[in-house]
Design an enzyme around this catalytic site. Sequence first.
Site, PDB file in Angstrom:
ATOM      1  N   LYS A  85       0.830  -1.203   0.000  1.00 57.14           N
ATOM      2  CA  LYS A  85       0.000   0.000   0.000  1.00 57.14           C
ATOM      3  C   LYS A  85       0.872   1.264   0.000  1.00 57.14           C
ATOM      4  O   LYS A  85       2.068   1.191   0.275  1.00 57.14           O
ATOM      5  CB  LYS A  85      -0.950  -0.036   1.200  1.00 57.14           C
TER       6      LYS A  85
HETATM    7  C1  LIG Z   1      -5.124  -4.521   0.764  1.00 57.70           C
HETATM    8  C2  LIG Z   1      -6.600  -4.517   0.609  1.00 57.70           C
HETATM    9  C3  LIG Z   1      -7.456  -5.070   1.574  1.00 57.70           C
HETATM   10  C4  LIG Z   1      -6.970  -5.862   2.753  1.00 57.70           C
HETATM   11  O1  LIG Z   1      -6.084  -5.208   3.554  1.00 57.70           O
HETATM   12  P1  LIG Z   1      -5.099  -6.087   4.472  1.00 57.70           P
HETATM   13  O2  LIG Z   1      -4.374  -5.034   5.258  1.00 57.70           O
HETATM   14  O3  LIG Z   1      -4.231  -6.881   3.572  1.00 57.70           O
HETATM   15  O4  LIG Z   1      -5.957  -6.930   5.347  1.00 57.70           O
HETATM   16  C5  LIG Z   1      -8.806  -4.944   1.388  1.00 57.70           C
HETATM   17  N1  LIG Z   1      -9.325  -4.320   0.317  1.00 57.70           N
HETATM   18  C6  LIG Z   1      -8.547  -3.801  -0.633  1.00 57.70           C
HETATM   19  C7  LIG Z   1      -9.177  -3.099  -1.786  1.00 57.70           C
HETATM   20  C8  LIG Z   1      -7.158  -3.889  -0.530  1.00 57.70           C
HETATM   21  O5  LIG Z   1      -6.385  -3.375  -1.502  1.00 57.70           O
END
Ligand SMILES: *Cc1c(COP(=O)(O)O)cnc(C)c1O
Length: 382
Positions: A187
């Site tokens: 992210k």
């Molecule tokens: C990364 C992501 C998640 C999940 O987040 P985590 O921190 O990996 O649990 C959920 N929705 C979207 C759109 C994502 O990109």
Amino acid sequence: MSNILPFSRPTIDEATIAAVADVLRSGWITSGPKAQEFERRLSAYFGGRPVRTFNSGTCTMEIALRIAGIGAGDEVITTPISWVATANVILEVGATPVFADIDPVTRNIDLNKLEAAITPRTKAVIPVYLAGKPVDIDRLYAIAAKHKLRVVEDAAQAIGSSWKGKPIGSFGGSLGDFVSFSFQANKNITTCEGGCLVLNNEEEAKLAEKYRLQGVTRSGVDGIDVDVLGGKYNMTDVAAAIGLGQFAQLEAITAQRRKLARHYFKILGKDFETQTGAQLPPEDYESTNWHLFQIVLPERITRAEFMTRMKEYDILVGYHYAPIHLFTLYRKLGFKEGMFPVAEHVGKQIVSLPMFYAMNEGDVERTCMAMREVLAVPSNPR
Ligand SMILES: *Cc1c(COP(=O)(O)O)cnc(C)c1O
């Protein structure tokens, strides 16, 4: 140094690495002062709204649904084009996932189709801001108000994105509800794994704290009690120290990603879509944080072939996402091919080109050149 260009790579600066070492030496390595400081910084950024940190983005959405009292017999509407976590949390709380097809341009849930999917059992919606591009927030909350629905914004990819000049997550009142962010490794800012949830008031924040740690609540002078079923979702101070260091760079990270996106559009040129049949994302340097730079390939090349051919140029392309409703778990619930044709087409042909903070314009040019050869079109005369 290898010449391989990944689609994403985190950048952790030396000051952050030193801050992590300090936490490790401090004798307090789980949730403590750093996690609280990270919550305070995030809250200030989100306009003073209450914020709590967690060990994933996924659990923040599950907890939001629990706080909203959503469970068996309730329907929750979301998009088929997201990481599967978005729909899994609906099943986790015992509710029924309902999908609405996507808009082919933004690749986000189509708000007209969302509204058409509402039934008397619908209790909440989970819009996803794919690649960091928000949906029309005004329209979303108008629909939610009209049908008395809770909103859990899956803003996992959208930290640094904005709507009408203000950060996503910073709207309270009629334009805000639960807003969920992820700090997973890929992210825009990361804590390795982690997430945060923006809430509406202190009462919800207290509930979030309980669901975060086994349902434990303080009771009496120094006793504890447990009155709801919670899990183990707290963020460590080690992770929070990374988050604080990353958060300090958020503006620079967002600016760099917007600059790289602008360079992609410039190098690919105005005729790229007509020459290749590929579809670019909407050209937007205001609202989106450019978490991903995604193109939808023409039907004449498969995604697998495109990815293999790009790899020959040492460029690793990502894939976000396979349509959720076609996974075995969801097929068992009755979903099948043909139900969401736009999502199925986009889900089959979408790829994520390299896009990360430490990338430079030369990397963009290299990617565009390789892509032109793979898609066999003459190079852009410029
Ligand atoms: C990364 C992501 C998640 C999940 O987040 P985590 O921190 O990996 O649990 C959920 N929705 C979207 C759109 C994502 O990109």
